[in-house]
Design a protein around this motif. Structure first.
Motif, short mmCIF file in Angstrom:
data_model
loop_
_atom_site.label_atom_id
_atom_site.label_comp_id
_atom_site.label_asym_id
_atom_site.label_seq_id
_atom_site.Cartn_x
_atom_site.Cartn_y
_atom_site.Cartn_z
N ARG A 98 0.84 -1.21 0.00
CA ARG A 98 0.00 0.00 0.00
C ARG A 98 0.87 1.26 0.00
O ARG A 98 0.60 2.21 -0.73
CB ARG A 98 -0.94 0.01 1.20
N ALA A 99 1.91 1.25 0.82
CA ALA A 99 2.79 2.41 0.91
C ALA A 99 3.52 2.66 -0.42
O ALA A 99 3.63 3.81 -0.86
CB ALA A 99 3.80 2.22 2.05
N TRP A 100 4.04 1.60 -1.05
CA TRP A 100 4.72 1.77 -2.34
C TRP A 100 3.76 2.26 -3.42
O TRP A 100 4.12 3.10 -4.23
CB TRP A 100 5.39 0.46 -2.78
N HIS A 101 2.53 1.74 -3.41
CA HIS A 101 1.53 2.22 -4.38
C HIS A 101 1.22 3.69 -4.16
O HIS A 101 1.13 4.47 -5.12
CB HIS A 101 0.25 1.39 -4.31
N ALA A 102 1.08 4.09 -2.90
CA ALA A 102 0.80 5.50 -2.60
C ALA A 102 1.96 6.38 -3.06
O ALA A 102 1.74 7.47 -3.62
CB ALA A 102 0.55 5.68 -1.10
N LEU A 103 3.18 5.94 -2.83
CA LEU A 103 4.35 6.70 -3.27
C LEU A 103 4.36 6.82 -4.79
O LEU A 103 4.54 7.91 -5.34
CB LEU A 103 5.63 6.04 -2.79
N ALA A 104 4.16 5.71 -5.48
CA ALA A 104 4.16 5.73 -6.95
C ALA A 104 3.04 6.63 -7.47
O ALA A 104 3.25 7.40 -8.43
CB ALA A 104 4.00 4.32 -7.50
N ASN A 105 1.87 6.57 -6.86
CA ASN A 105 0.77 7.43 -7.28
C ASN A 105 1.10 8.90 -7.06
O ASN A 105 0.78 9.75 -7.87
CB ASN A 105 -0.53 7.06 -6.56
N SER A 106 1.74 9.19 -5.95
CA SER A 106 2.13 10.57 -5.65
C SER A 106 3.12 11.08 -6.69
O SER A 106 3.01 12.21 -7.17
CB SER A 106 2.75 10.65 -4.26
N LEU A 107 4.07 10.26 -7.05
CA LEU A 107 5.07 10.66 -8.04
C LEU A 107 4.48 10.74 -9.43
O LEU A 107 4.96 11.50 -10.27
CB LEU A 107 6.25 9.68 -8.03
N GLY A 108 3.43 9.99 -9.68
CA GLY A 108 2.80 9.99 -10.99
C GLY A 108 1.73 11.05 -11.15
O GLY A 108 1.26 11.29 -12.26
N ALA A 109 1.36 11.72 -10.06
CA ALA A 109 0.32 12.74 -10.12
C ALA A 109 0.82 13.91 -10.95
O ALA A 109 1.92 14.41 -10.75
CB ALA A 109 -0.07 13.20 -8.72
#
Length: 125
Positions: A98-109
């Motif tokens: 979950r944390a890695w997905h949130a990080l990737a989503n943040s960087l992809g925003a």
């Protein structure tokens, strides 16, 4: 390039940061010995970790209660340690995913043009 020189699909700093999660993921379908974990991590795109980084990591995961290690006597050779996820390890893997997905989503925003309208120089924190 030999089998021992399998390279990671990502920068070294990324793979080091995520190696623990990759090890937990490699054990999700069942117990593996160290070499099996290294192969599984390689198949995930992390390259093949060397024993000097893998075994201390496994010891740390064992000390944290995320994995258990059991000695298996070899029939035709030396024995080996098999590692398996504990219930805590399963929970930890899910949380880290979950944390890695949130990080990737943040960087992809993507920022919109209106995000910079009030600060044309891009100086606001």
């Amino acid at each position: 390039m030999s089998d021992d020189e399998v390279k990671s699909a990502w920068p070294t700093t990324w793979t080091r940061a995520a190696l623990g999660t990759a090890v937990l993921a490699s054990l999700e379908d069942g117990a593996l010995h160290g070499y099996g974990i290294a192969q599984a991590v390689n198949e995930l795109g992390f390259g093949r970790p060397k024993g000097g980084s893998l075994y201390p990591l496994l010891t740390g995961l064992e000390n944290d209660g995320a994995v258990i290690a059991q000695w298996e006597q070899g029939q035709n050779g030396p024995g080996k340690r098999n590692y398996a996820l504990t219930p805590l390890g399963h929970s930890r893997l899910q949380e880290e995913r979950r944390a890695w997905h949130a990080l990737a989503n943040s960087l992809g925003a993507q920022k919109t043009d209106t995000d910079n309208d009030s600060d044309p120089q891009g100086m606001k924190p």
